[in-house]
Design a protein around this motif. Structure first.
Motif: not given
Length: 488
Positions: A30-40, A8-14, A17-27
């Protein structure tokens, strides 16, 4: 059941399913971090627990709206205007701009004026410059109020400690810049998404709890957009942008967002050796004051925000020595000028295919207002035929691809500004008089429906003599001729 890993992107919340260097929604990078769906999911279930609110909901008619908020003047009328009349208690203002635009100089000037007017302390904390550097600038612009306090710090706790140490009730708090301050309670580098959000959120909560107006200086990226997460603009009550070319002293302060006033105001300043000064009448900066008209110039009235300003459109047309004639543009949109050149040639009958054409504004102004289209076309035609337009003529209107002159907004304000500066004849789109109401005193409206009508209408407006051209002993100036379409 194994929890599915998501990102998930810490800036816009997008979510991804895999890590990207740049958020495709807000652009953001280095804002995409790993998160767990179970924890969410567990976190979502935990938020369903209800509790009694501290303040119950009230009916809207029972709440007294505070429409007359007390405001504090910044001492700069132009800055007060973009803020909506001054600073509101607890207001957080985010000021962004390119390096060297004059953000620190502007805020130091405002801080000195507020401190002198209120007699209360004003704290300026810089995370980019030392106290000695700040003091040198303050003395240069004569911001030497005894109530103006300067400090330097890169740590949020220390910066807030400076504020707590201030004796008395501070009138204003300035942080320069929010990307240069870091919190020891949050991991990450200064300027990162987590750090910027923590610093901005903490200062905003402090401003609201103490009813303290706050200025936050924001850095910009190479694309001239505000650096950091987009949520930073949502936190601030007001977002201002200071724009200007480094080669010119003009600075435009635009309101991008304002919860306490209009969101489309523009203020004008001029950067001088003694600091940044207000320009109450910017129209004088964007036109050439001359005793006699010259070919290739036409005046128009553009609108920046809600402020009408006179703008001079200039054109130069000369025979080309290359197979592909040159097209040069300065201060205007290149694609739009290319379109206007084609319209002037094809529909106006002005032959330009074998000539170099250059179009520009005056005073470093950058205009994208379509209301200047007609003035650009007339300036090109004037330069091509070496004819001049009278000094008291202006042109306002958008030119379409079909050559029609279309109406534009805020025509009453545009005509009032033209009349105030002495322009008595204004070419406007057809039908303007019927929708305008009372015409400004001393202003004659000349309605034109198409670009051909505009060029034909100018036949009776030519001055008595052509502007003097260089001649030899055996040559005499040609007699003036009107603008006639060139036969194909």
């Amino acid at each position: 059941m194994k929890a599915r890993t998501t990102f998930a992107c810490s800036g816009c919340g997008a979510e991804y399913t895999k890590w990207y260097g740049r958020c495709q929604r807000c652009g953001a990078y280095a804002t995409i971090e790993e998160s767990s769906s179970a924890a969410a999911s567990a976190g979502l279930r935990s938020t369903r627990t209800t509790r009694a609110p501290a303040r119950p909901a009230r009916r809207v008619h029972e709440i007294e709206a505070d429409s007359r908020q007390e405001r504090t003047s910044t001492g700069l009328r132009e800055l007060d205007r973009v803020l909506g009349g001054g600073l509101v208690p607890g207001q957080v203002v985010l000021l962004a701009g390119e390096p060297g635009a004059g953000k620190s100089t502007l805020l130091l000037t405002a801080a000195d004026a507020v401190a002198s007017a209120t007699g209360r302390p004003v704290l300026y904390v810089s995370g980019e410059e030392s106290v000695q550097q700040l003091a040198a600038r303050a003395h240069r612009i004569e911001a030497t109020s005894e109530h103006l306090l300067l400090a330097d710090s890169n740590e949020l706790g220390e910066a807030l400690g400076h504020l707590e140490a201030v004796e008395g009730d501070p009138a204003l708090f300035i942080v320069d810049s929010v990307q240069a301050i870091a919190s020891a309670e949050v991991d990450g580098r200064a300027g990162g998404v987590a750090q910027v959000m923590e610093v901005a959120s903490t200062i905003t909560r402090l401003a609201k709890s103490r009813n303290l107006p706050v200025f936050l200086v924001g850095q910009v990226t190479k694309e001239s957009t505000l650096a950091g997460p987009r949520a930073l603009e949502h936190i601030a009550d007001t977002t201002l942008s200071l724009e200007g070319e480094k080669q010119t002293p003009l600075r435009l302060l635009r309101t991008i967002k304002n919860r306490f006033g209009p969101a489309d105001e523009v203020a004008c300043f001029e950067q001088t050796d003694g600091g940044i000064v207000e320009v109450p009448d910017p129209s004088s900066l964007f036109r050439s004051l001359r005793a006699a008209p010259v070919p290739g110039t036409c005046l128009s009235v553009t609108v920046e925000g809600r402020r009408p300003m006179i703008a001079e459109m200039q054109a130069l047309v000369s025979p080309s020595t290359t197979p592909n004639p040159r097209r040069g543009v300065s201060g205007l949109d290149t694609s739009r000028v290319s379109m206007l050149i084609a319209i002037t040639e094809r529909l106006g009958g002005v032959r330009l295919g074998d000539k170099d054409v250059f179009a520009a504004t005056v005073g470093g102004m950058r205009s994208s207002d379509p209301a200047t289209d007609l003035a650009v076309c007339l300036a090109i035609a004037s330069a091509a035929h070496e004819l001049v337009l009278p000094l008291d003529v202006a042109a306002i209107g958008e030119v379409s691809l079909s050559g029609d002159i279309r109406r534009v907004g805020m025509m009453a304000q545009r005509l009032a500004e033209a009349g105030r500066l002495g322009y008595r004849r204004v070419l406007v789109p057809a039908g303007t008089a019927s929708t305008l109401g009372p015409t400004p005193a001393g202003v004659e409206l000349m309605e034109v429906a198409a670009i051909q009508d505009a060029l034909r209408r100018l036949e009776g407006l030519q001055p008595a003599a052509r502007v003097a051209q260089p001649t030899t002993m055996s040559q005499e100036p040609d007699r003036l001729t009107s603008i006639d379409p060139v036969e194909a």
